[in-house]
Structure formats: structure tokens, C-alpha cells
Write an enzyme that holds these catalytic residues in place. Structure first.
Site, PDB file in Angstrom:
ATOM      1  N   SER A  50     -20.110 -15.101  54.998  1.00  0.00           N
ATOM      2  CA  SER A  50     -20.320 -15.498  56.392  1.00  0.00           C
ATOM      3  C   SER A  50     -20.023 -16.980  56.625  1.00  0.00           C
ATOM      4  CB  SER A  50     -21.761 -15.193  56.800  1.00  0.00           C
ATOM      5  OG  SER A  50     -22.044 -13.840  56.596  1.00  0.00           O
TER       6      SER A  50
HETATM    7  N1  SAM Z   1     -24.016 -12.530  54.443  1.00  0.00           N
HETATM    8  C1  SAM Z   1     -23.051 -12.209  53.407  1.00  0.00           C
HETATM    9  C2  SAM Z   1     -22.620 -13.441  52.691  1.00  0.00           C
HETATM   10  O1  SAM Z   1     -23.051 -14.540  53.086  1.00  0.00           O
HETATM   11  O2  SAM Z   1     -21.832 -13.326  51.757  1.00  0.00           O
HETATM   12  C3  SAM Z   1     -21.850 -11.564  53.986  1.00  0.00           C
HETATM   13  C4  SAM Z   1     -22.053 -10.173  54.341  1.00  0.00           C
HETATM   14  S1  SAM Z   1     -20.558  -9.359  54.793  1.00  0.00           S
HETATM   15  C5  SAM Z   1     -20.174 -10.072  56.335  1.00  0.00           C
HETATM   16  C6  SAM Z   1     -21.245  -7.775  55.182  1.00  0.00           C
HETATM   17  C7  SAM Z   1     -21.633  -6.973  53.973  1.00  0.00           C
HETATM   18  O3  SAM Z   1     -22.299  -5.793  54.417  1.00  0.00           O
HETATM   19  C8  SAM Z   1     -20.457  -6.498  53.138  1.00  0.00           C
HETATM   20  O4  SAM Z   1     -20.607  -6.922  51.813  1.00  0.00           O
HETATM   21  C9  SAM Z   1     -20.510  -4.975  53.253  1.00  0.00           C
HETATM   22  O5  SAM Z   1     -20.098  -4.300  52.086  1.00  0.00           O
HETATM   23  C10 SAM Z   1     -21.982  -4.754  53.537  1.00  0.00           C
HETATM   24  N2  SAM Z   1     -22.312  -3.485  54.190  1.00  0.00           N
HETATM   25  C11 SAM Z   1     -21.672  -2.857  55.215  1.00  0.00           C
HETATM   26  N3  SAM Z   1     -22.313  -1.720  55.536  1.00  0.00           N
HETATM   27  C12 SAM Z   1     -23.370  -1.608  54.704  1.00  0.00           C
HETATM   28  C13 SAM Z   1     -24.395  -0.646  54.535  1.00  0.00           C
HETATM   29  N4  SAM Z   1     -24.461   0.453  55.290  1.00  0.00           N
HETATM   30  N5  SAM Z   1     -25.325  -0.852  53.572  1.00  0.00           N
HETATM   31  C14 SAM Z   1     -25.272  -1.963  52.790  1.00  0.00           C
HETATM   32  N6  SAM Z   1     -24.309  -2.913  52.892  1.00  0.00           N
HETATM   33  C15 SAM Z   1     -23.380  -2.737  53.843  1.00  0.00           C
END
Ligand code: SAM
Length: 191
Positions: A41
Site C-alpha cells: 500500500s
Molecule cells: N496492506 C498490504 C501491504 O501494506 O503490503 C497490502 C495489501 S494488498 C493491497 C491486498 C491483499 O489482500 C493482497 O495481498 C491480496 O492477496 C489480499 N486479499 C485479497 N482478497 C483476500 C481475501 N479474501 N482474504 C485474504 N486476503 C485477501
């Protein structure tokens, strides 16, 4: 803005959470790729979302979307306990290795679909979702404790609204739209 949070923001080096050629761009205030079509992010948004959660050292926090673990570090620094779920095994395991190395011992990790929350440890004082569902996940609302806050992007891929939801002591829900954002899609029940 909480002063300790702002100081932590300046001390934590985002490069520690990036293992690819984008590492040299870690200081830029932008989301960057971390593989598997996912992103770490944008730092200012991590700061903003953490501040909006109003964490304290008694809080239990559920995070959906561990990703690189960068946002998780903020939660673990300012809350009592963090429960974080990541659906992509490689990302979740790498994030755990990083956060272990940084010395965080107050984090429970789960690999799997977090769209329905983590019933075993519910309710949570705070919930943060870092991938965007199409609608507000009812399962997560049910796992939010009284006097709790949940922050999440909601909407279609490309453009969502960042919502702050508060459950008051009488269990009533209050919702505020904070700003427009663009997160990756949340997979699972609410995609
Ligand atoms: N906040 C994180 C960071 O600082 O690195 C970034 C998160 S990224 C924008 C969103 C994450 O949500 C991804 O790694 C994705 O694989 C995960 N994700 C999406 N849907 C999900 C779900 N249903 N359950 C768990 N993780 C999920």
C-alpha cells in the site's frame, strides 16, 4: 495525527517489505507491486488508515489482506494483538518472516480466505480490510465489537470509497465515507 504514529511512520523503512526491483522506489509515496498481481500500500494511506482506526494498546485487530506485512507492522506496533489473514500463501509466509525478524510477537497469521473474518477470535475491537469488496461484508460487521471501528474500501475494481464504520456501545452502526481510493479486489464471498 497521533505523534507516536507519525514518528513510527518515519522510522519504519518500507524497503524491508519489498523483495523485487521496486525496492529502490520504496521511499516513493505510491503503491508498488509485490508479486501475484498484488501491491504494497501507499505509505501515506497506511498512515491515514492506521490513524483513523484510533488504536490503543488494549485493542485486538483483525486485518484482511496481509500482503507484504507493511500495514501489519503499524497495527502490531500500536495494538495489543493482531490477527491477519492473507489468501496467497507465499505473501503471507514472507510477511510473517519479515515481521518475526522485526521482533513482533503479537501477531496471529492465517493463510486463506478472510472475506468471512476469523470467527475463532471474534469479536474484534478494530477491523481493517486492505482489499476491496463490492459491498460491506456482513460477516465482518458481525465480528466488530461494541465501541469498535472498521475501515475498508468498498466498490468495484479501479475506484472505491474508503469507509469508516463505528459500532457504538448500544450496538448501533454509524458509517462515514472518508475518501476515494483504488485498492486491489478482495476475493471470496464479497467479490
Ligand atoms: N496492506 C498490504 C501491504 O501494506 O503490503 C497490502 C495489501 S494488498 C493491497 C491486498 C491483499 O489482500 C493482497 O495481498 C491480496 O492477496 C489480499 N486479499 C485479497 N482478497 C483476500 C481475501 N479474501 N482474504 C485474504 N486476503 C485477501
Amino acid at each position: 495525527m497521533d505523534r507516536a504514529l507519525e514518528e513510527f511512520f518515519h522510522v519504519l523503512d518500507r524497503a524491508q517489505f519489498i523483495d523485487n526491483k521496486c525496492k529502490s522506489f520504496a521511499a516513493l509515496d505510491t503503491a508498488l507491486p509485490i508479486g501475484f498481481g498484488q501491491t504494497i500500500s501507499q505509505p501515506s494511506l497506511v498512515l491515514y488508515m492506521t490513524d483513523a482506526l484510533q488504536l490503543d494498546t488494549h485493542c485486538s485487530v483483525l486485518e484482511i489482506g496481509t500482503g507484504s506485512g507493511y500495514q501489519t507492522a503499524f497495527l502490531a506496533q500500536f495494538a495489543a494483538k493482531v490477527y491477519t489473514i492473507e489468501r496467497i500463501r507465499e505473501l503471507g509466509e514472507t510477511a510473517k518472516t519479515r515481521l518475526d525478524a522485526l521482533g513482533y510477537r503479537n501477531i496471529e497469521y492465517k493463510i486463506g480466505d478472510g472475506s468471512t473474518g476469523w470467527q475463532d477470535y471474534a469479536p474484534f475491537d478494530r477491523i481493517i480490510v486492505t482489499a476491496a469488496p463490492r459491498v460491506i461484508p456482513e460477516d465482518l460487521i458481525e465480528q466488530l465489537a461494541p465501541n469498535g471501528y472498521m475501515i475498508l474500501p468498498v466498490g468495484p475494481p479501479g475506484l472505491q470509497q474508503l469507509l469508516l464504520i463505528h459500532r457504538d456501545s448500544e450496538h448501533s452502526l454509524h458509517q462515514r465515507c472518508l475518501l476515494d481510493v483504488a485498492f486491489v479486489e478482495m476475493k471470496g464471498k464479497y467479490s
